[in-house]
Scaffold this motif. Structure first.
Motif, short mmCIF file in Angstrom:
data_model
loop_
_atom_site.label_atom_id
_atom_site.label_comp_id
_atom_site.label_asym_id
_atom_site.label_seq_id
_atom_site.Cartn_x
_atom_site.Cartn_y
_atom_site.Cartn_z
N GLN A 212 -80.31 67.27 20.31
CA GLN A 212 -81.47 66.73 21.00
C GLN A 212 -82.50 66.40 19.93
OE1 GLN A 212 -82.04 65.44 23.63
NE2 GLN A 212 -83.97 65.93 24.61
N THR A 213 -82.76 65.11 19.74
CA THR A 213 -83.67 64.64 18.71
C THR A 213 -84.27 63.33 19.19
OG1 THR A 213 -83.83 64.13 16.34
CG2 THR A 213 -81.88 63.34 17.47
N PRO A 214 -85.46 62.97 18.76
CA PRO A 214 -86.06 61.71 19.22
C PRO A 214 -85.13 60.52 18.97
CG PRO A 214 -87.67 63.02 18.01
CD PRO A 214 -86.34 63.69 17.83
N PRO A 215 -84.99 59.55 19.90
CA PRO A 215 -85.74 59.52 21.16
C PRO A 215 -85.06 60.28 22.31
CG PRO A 215 -84.50 57.50 20.91
CD PRO A 215 -84.25 58.29 19.64
N HIS A 216 -83.76 60.60 22.17
CA HIS A 216 -83.08 61.29 23.26
C HIS A 216 -81.81 61.96 22.73
CE1 HIS A 216 -80.22 57.96 23.19
NE2 HIS A 216 -81.21 57.10 23.38
N ALA A 217 -81.19 62.77 23.58
CA ALA A 217 -79.97 63.48 23.21
C ALA A 217 -78.90 62.48 22.77
CB ALA A 217 -79.46 64.30 24.39
N ARG A 218 -78.13 62.87 21.73
CA ARG A 218 -77.14 61.95 21.19
C ARG A 218 -75.94 62.71 20.64
NH1 ARG A 218 -80.07 60.09 15.47
NH2 ARG A 218 -79.84 62.09 14.40
N SER A 219 -74.87 61.96 20.41
CA SER A 219 -73.68 62.48 19.74
C SER A 219 -73.18 61.40 18.80
CB SER A 219 -72.59 62.83 20.77
OG SER A 219 -71.41 63.24 20.12
N GLN A 220 -72.91 61.77 17.54
CA GLN A 220 -72.48 60.78 16.56
C GLN A 220 -71.89 61.51 15.35
OE1 GLN A 220 -76.04 58.72 15.31
NE2 GLN A 220 -76.58 60.29 13.85
N PRO A 221 -71.11 60.80 14.52
CA PRO A 221 -70.62 61.40 13.27
C PRO A 221 -71.80 61.73 12.35
CG PRO A 221 -69.37 59.42 13.83
CD PRO A 221 -70.56 59.45 14.73
N THR A 222 -71.75 62.89 11.74
CA THR A 222 -72.85 63.37 10.90
C THR A 222 -72.29 64.06 9.66
OG1 THR A 222 -74.27 63.68 12.83
CG2 THR A 222 -74.86 64.90 10.85
N PRO A 223 -72.86 63.81 8.49
CA PRO A 223 -72.38 64.50 7.29
C PRO A 223 -72.68 65.99 7.36
CG PRO A 223 -74.37 63.26 6.80
CD PRO A 223 -73.95 62.86 8.18
N TYR A 224 -71.78 66.81 6.86
CA TYR A 224 -71.99 68.25 6.86
C TYR A 224 -72.96 68.65 5.74
CZ TYR A 224 -71.13 73.23 7.00
OH TYR A 224 -71.29 74.57 7.11
N ALA A 225 -73.95 69.53 5.98
CA ALA A 225 -74.19 70.19 7.24
C ALA A 225 -75.15 69.37 8.11
CB ALA A 225 -74.77 71.57 6.99
#
Length: 431
Positions: A212-225
């Protein structure tokens, strides 16, 4: 080590949006790089070289986990940090909710349930807010999101979530675990928490995030960590985690305890077997709004009935009270699991109207799931203008005005349009 090369962009000076006006007033220098996109936030310092060296200097071994920025974020070397502080610990539904007292509790939940709960906010695109609460009672910031996904009994913050989890290593991460960064020196700067959704590659340098981050909840590939402060994120596993019935190790959701007898279940019962029953039912697909406990309640009876109906039983065999056969199937892990359609049976008919729970649940001071359900339906029917912050589980003037407007649209007047839903109002709303 040579200093990184930067390129500076001047912010726009003519935009009159609140952001531009604010930053022109308080800051003659360019804005930090965590802002981006809008002219008011274009005073950024873009790193053009030595990115990997900077990562290595900030955290040992961090360069080994770095990945190129996602294609849709090619204008920045890293995803922006959370842009707003988080709210403090609070009860469900905010200040008007009932504070949770006593020791830390960890209601049981499976990994599948955690991820499915996380997906609900992503699908609904729940807007970020550190002060507003979604219809399920959880605060709309990062820690409220994790509190919701883990099914906690209140809204926690990054400074308290560690009490509900156990530290694990990167190699142990599985879907439903979290990555937590709490900055004790300045909690409002950088502190953030995300849900781990699974690795996206065999090198374990990128994973699917739920956050949950601006502007709204999301799901996506993200580099660790994480995009920033990568070395400061700590993996945690929820203490109340139980095994999914369909996965190896599901024996953890079973028990060798023999059926204690029918006298231990039903109205007025208070004992450890009621809690154990709830834990077994959750492992088979049942839903508990606040987690099972030793006090027998309607949620226990509905969950038991849903499991009995999943076995094809009807009548007295599916009365919601566990007998020897119900207990045997739950204790051994046999029988059919509860399907989502039957996980939460609808309320019995009142006044001959299926699902109508009674007028006493819609009164000042009332706070329950039916109020939230009513509000969502009114929004769907076109009465969302009465809910500036969205419908909630706590009954309020916005609910009464929306109901009254709906009743008047039916041609009703006087006492028939008092703003409180009766059986016919409910029937017409949910036709």
């Amino acid at each position: 080590m040579p200093a990184p090369v930067f390129q500076e962009f001047d912010p726009a000076t003519t935009c009159e949006c609140p952001g531009c006006v604010h930053w022109r007033r308080v800051s003659p220098s360019p804005l930090p790089g965590r802002f981006g996109g809008h002219p008011a936030a274009r005073g950024v310092l873009v790193v053009a070289a030595a990115a990997s060296a900077a990562l290595a200097a900030g955290a040992p071994g961090a360069a080994a986990h770095s990945t190129p920025p996602a294609p849709h974020r090619s204008a920045a070397p890293a995803d922006p940090e959370p842009q707003t502080p988080q709210g403090a610990r609070s009860p469900l539904h905010g200040p008007h909710g009932k504070p949770v007292k006593g020791p830390v509790t960890t209601p049981p939940i499976t990994r599948t349930q955690i991820i499915n709960r996380a997906k609900t906010w992503v699908t609904a695109k729940v807007p970020y807010s550190m002060s507003l609460y979604w219809t399920d009672g959880y605060r709309q910031d990062c820690s409220g999101y994790v509190s919701m996904a883990w099914g906690l009994t209140g809204n926690e913050w990054t400074g308290s979530l560690d009490q509900f989890g156990t530290k694990i290593t990167k190699e142990e991460l599985q879907p439903g675990d979290i990555l937590l960064f709490h900055n004790p020196d300045d909690p409002e700067k950088g502190s953030h928490v995300v849900i781990f959704g699974g690795w996206t590659d065999y090198t374990h340098t990128s994973y699917t995030v739920y956050e949950q981050t601006p502007p709204h909840a999301r799901s996506q590939p993200t580099p660790y960590a994480y995009w920033s402060n990568s070395s400061k994120y700590v993996p945690y596993r929820y203490k109340g985690l139980i095994a999914d019935p369909a996965t190896p190790g599901a024996q953890a959701a079973r028990t060798a305890v023999a059926f204690p007898g029918a006298a231990y279940f039903g109205p007025g019962a208070h004992n450890k077997y009621v809690t154990l029953l709830g834990q077994l039912l959750i492992a088979r697909g049942a839903h508990y709004p606040k987690g099972p406990g030793p006090d027998w309640g309607p949620a226990d009876q509905r969950a038991t009935q849903a499991f009995q109906q999943a076995q094809g039983w009807t009548g007295a065999a599916a009365d919601g009270l566990p007998g020897p056969r119900t207990w045997e199937l739950l204790a051994t892990g046999r029988g059919r699991n509860i399907e989502s359609a039957t996980a939460v049976p609808s309320a019995p008919a009142s006044h001959g109207v299926p699902g109508y729970p009674g007028k006493n649940l819609f009164r000042p001071g009332a706070a329950n799931d039916y109020v939230a359900r009513l509000g969502r339906r009114l929004v769907e029917k076109g009465y969302g203008r009465f809910y500036p912050n969205g419908p909630h589980a706590a009954w309020g003037e916005a609910d009464r005005r929306a109901v009254e407007a709906f009743q008047r649209a039916q041609g009703w007047r006087g006492g028939a349009a008092d703003g409180y839903p009766g059986p016919e109002t409910w029937r017409r709303l949910f036709l």
